[in-house]
Design a protein around this motif. Structure first.
Motif, PDB file in Angstrom:
ATOM      1  N   PHE A  86      12.587   7.424  -3.525  1.00  0.00           N
ATOM      2  CA  PHE A  86      13.572   8.553  -3.960  1.00  0.00           C
ATOM      3  C   PHE A  86      12.827   9.445  -4.920  1.00  0.00           C
ATOM      4  N   VAL A  87      12.887  10.722  -4.997  1.00  0.00           N
ATOM      5  CA  VAL A  87      12.469  11.549  -5.807  1.00  0.00           C
ATOM      6  C   VAL A  87      13.758  11.821  -6.488  1.00  0.00           C
ATOM      7  N   ARG A  88      13.694  11.652  -7.900  1.00  0.00           N
ATOM      8  CA  ARG A  88      14.794  11.700  -8.975  1.00  0.00           C
ATOM      9  C   ARG A  88      15.897  10.929  -8.602  1.00  0.00           C
ATOM     10  N   GLU A  89      15.680   9.763  -7.748  1.00  0.00           N
ATOM     11  CA  GLU A  89      16.661   8.783  -7.486  1.00  0.00           C
ATOM     12  C   GLU A  89      17.908   9.391  -6.436  1.00  0.00           C
ATOM     13  N   ALA A 146       0.892  -1.110  -0.142  1.00  0.00           N
ATOM     14  CA  ALA A 146       0.070   0.017   0.204  1.00  0.00           C
ATOM     15  C   ALA A 146       0.895   1.415  -0.002  1.00  0.00           C
ATOM     16  N   LEU A 147       1.910   1.285   0.818  1.00  0.00           N
ATOM     17  CA  LEU A 147       2.740   2.458   0.959  1.00  0.00           C
ATOM     18  C   LEU A 147       3.495   2.798  -0.383  1.00  0.00           C
ATOM     19  N   ARG A 148       3.810   1.379  -1.052  1.00  0.00           N
ATOM     20  CA  ARG A 148       4.592   1.531  -2.507  1.00  0.00           C
ATOM     21  C   ARG A 148       3.936   2.151  -3.209  1.00  0.00           C
ATOM     22  N   ARG A 149       2.634   1.788  -3.511  1.00  0.00           N
ATOM     23  CA  ARG A 149       1.493   2.059  -4.436  1.00  0.00           C
ATOM     24  C   ARG A 149       1.283   3.766  -4.474  1.00  0.00           C
ATOM     25  N   ILE A 150       1.519   4.362  -3.060  1.00  0.00           N
ATOM     26  CA  ILE A 150       1.173   5.718  -2.801  1.00  0.00           C
ATOM     27  C   ILE A 150       2.527   6.421  -3.005  1.00  0.00           C
ATOM     28  N   CYS A 151       3.453   6.054  -2.786  1.00  0.00           N
ATOM     29  CA  CYS A 151       4.990   6.540  -3.176  1.00  0.00           C
ATOM     30  C   CYS A 151       5.082   6.654  -4.605  1.00  0.00           C
ATOM     31  N   LEU A 152       4.787   5.598  -5.214  1.00  0.00           N
ATOM     32  CA  LEU A 152       5.279   5.464  -6.653  1.00  0.00           C
ATOM     33  C   LEU A 152       4.138   6.058  -7.581  1.00  0.00           C
ATOM     34  N   ALA A 153       3.012   6.592  -7.217  1.00  0.00           N
ATOM     35  CA  ALA A 153       2.230   7.444  -7.826  1.00  0.00           C
ATOM     36  C   ALA A 153       2.573   8.818  -7.916  1.00  0.00           C
ATOM     37  N   LEU A 154       3.574   9.174  -6.867  1.00  0.00           N
ATOM     38  CA  LEU A 154       4.036  10.616  -7.120  1.00  0.00           C
ATOM     39  C   LEU A 154       5.195  10.832  -8.450  1.00  0.00           C
ATOM     40  N   PRO A 155       5.107  11.942  -8.942  1.00  0.00           N
ATOM     41  CA  PRO A 155       6.182  12.084 -10.362  1.00  0.00           C
ATOM     42  C   PRO A 155       7.542  12.067  -9.769  1.00  0.00           C
ATOM     43  N   GLU A 156       7.974  11.109 -10.562  1.00  0.00           N
ATOM     44  CA  GLU A 156       9.557  10.909 -10.712  1.00  0.00           C
ATOM     45  C   GLU A 156      10.070  10.219  -9.430  1.00  0.00           C
ATOM     46  N   VAL A 157       9.213   9.492  -8.600  1.00  0.00           N
ATOM     47  CA  VAL A 157       9.617   8.609  -7.547  1.00  0.00           C
ATOM     48  C   VAL A 157      10.124   7.132  -7.816  1.00  0.00           C
ATOM     49  N   SER A 158      10.939   6.921  -7.432  1.00  0.00           N
ATOM     50  CA  SER A 158      11.716   5.085  -7.537  1.00  0.00           C
ATOM     51  C   SER A 158      11.728   4.596  -6.288  1.00  0.00           C
ATOM     52  N   GLU A 159      12.105   3.360  -6.486  1.00  0.00           N
ATOM     53  CA  GLU A 159      12.314   2.655  -5.125  1.00  0.00           C
ATOM     54  C   GLU A 159      13.688   1.844  -5.417  1.00  0.00           C
ATOM     55  N   ARG A 160      14.285   1.609  -4.275  1.00  0.00           N
ATOM     56  CA  ARG A 160      15.446   0.772  -3.797  1.00  0.00           C
ATOM     57  C   ARG A 160      15.399   0.712  -2.716  1.00  0.00           C
ATOM     58  N   LEU A 161      16.355  -0.250  -2.184  1.00  0.00           N
ATOM     59  CA  LEU A 161      16.752  -0.665  -0.939  1.00  0.00           C
ATOM     60  C   LEU A 161      17.667   0.164  -0.444  1.00  0.00           C
ATOM     61  N   ALA A 216      10.783  17.499  -3.122  1.00  0.00           N
ATOM     62  CA  ALA A 216      10.820  17.400  -4.492  1.00  0.00           C
ATOM     63  C   ALA A 216      11.175  18.539  -4.959  1.00  0.00           C
ATOM     64  N   PRO A 217      12.027  19.090  -6.167  1.00  0.00           N
ATOM     65  CA  PRO A 217      12.089  20.074  -6.874  1.00  0.00           C
ATOM     66  C   PRO A 217      10.795  20.846  -7.003  1.00  0.00           C
ATOM     67  N   LYS A 218      10.889  21.928  -6.880  1.00  0.00           N
ATOM     68  CA  LYS A 218       9.562  23.017  -7.020  1.00  0.00           C
ATOM     69  C   LYS A 218       8.803  22.542  -8.280  1.00  0.00           C
ATOM     70  N   SER A 219       9.541  22.473  -9.347  1.00  0.00           N
ATOM     71  CA  SER A 219       8.631  22.003 -10.599  1.00  0.00           C
ATOM     72  C   SER A 219       7.956  20.897 -10.463  1.00  0.00           C
ATOM     73  N   LEU A 220       8.680  19.758  -9.726  1.00  0.00           N
ATOM     74  CA  LEU A 220       7.715  18.618  -9.820  1.00  0.00           C
ATOM     75  C   LEU A 220       6.654  18.641  -8.683  1.00  0.00           C
ATOM     76  N   ALA A 221       6.897  19.357  -7.526  1.00  0.00           N
ATOM     77  CA  ALA A 221       5.979  19.460  -6.501  1.00  0.00           C
ATOM     78  C   ALA A 221       4.977  20.363  -7.135  1.00  0.00           C
ATOM     79  N   ILE A 263       0.146  12.316   4.351  1.00  0.00           N
ATOM     80  CA  ILE A 263       1.479  12.596   5.171  1.00  0.00           C
ATOM     81  C   ILE A 263       2.740  12.545   3.933  1.00  0.00           C
ATOM     82  N   VAL A 264       2.511  11.472   3.046  1.00  0.00           N
ATOM     83  CA  VAL A 264       3.601  11.175   1.989  1.00  0.00           C
ATOM     84  C   VAL A 264       3.629  12.146   0.995  1.00  0.00           C
TER      85      VAL A 264
END
Length: 121
Positions: A31-34, A8-23, A109-114, A100-101
């Motif tokens: 992470f935003v823009r990695e 559920a958290l993964r889905r919320i985070c990855l719905a945001l622009p330019e968010v990626s996941e890693r360990l 996030a950079p202002k342009s993404l936010a 919250i997320v």
């Protein structure tokens, strides 16, 4: 059966622009823009809680922890910088988690993404 909180958290985070996941430190993190950390999943990481940690606007950590310490806490290592710990092993209000997320995203996030966020994700 309730949904897996990590998914559920993964889905919320990855719905945001330019968010990626890693360990990070052995746990899933987003992470935003990695580069900038948005949120870190904590599955019994340093304690008995299943939770996530994320940056929060000034004063929010103190307010939420004081209001409901059964759901919110000051996480180790980053709590002194205002990060918020949110428990996921209790009754979770997923609309609140999304808010919250999203607030954390607006902080890192950079202002342009936010600026792309105009409503709920």
């Amino acid at each position: 059966m309730p949904e897996d909180p990590r998914e559920a958290l993964r889905r919320i985070c990855l719905a945001l622009p330019e968010v990626s996941e890693r360990l990070s430190h052995g746990e899933p993190a987003w992470f935003v823009r990695e580069k900038k950390t948005l949120a870190t999943y904590a599955d019994h990481h340093h304690d008995d809680r299943v939770a996530f940690w994320c940056p929060a606007p000034a004063g929010v950590q103190e307010e939420l922890v004081a209001e409901d310490p059964a759901r919110f806490f000051r996480p180790p290592y980053v709590g002194h910088r205002g990060w918020l710990g949110v428990r996921l092993d209790v009754d979770v209000d997923w609309a609140e988690v999304t808010e919250i997320v999203t607030d954390a995203y607006r902080l890192v996030a950079p202002k342009s993404l936010a600026a792309r966020l105009t409503g709920p994700i």
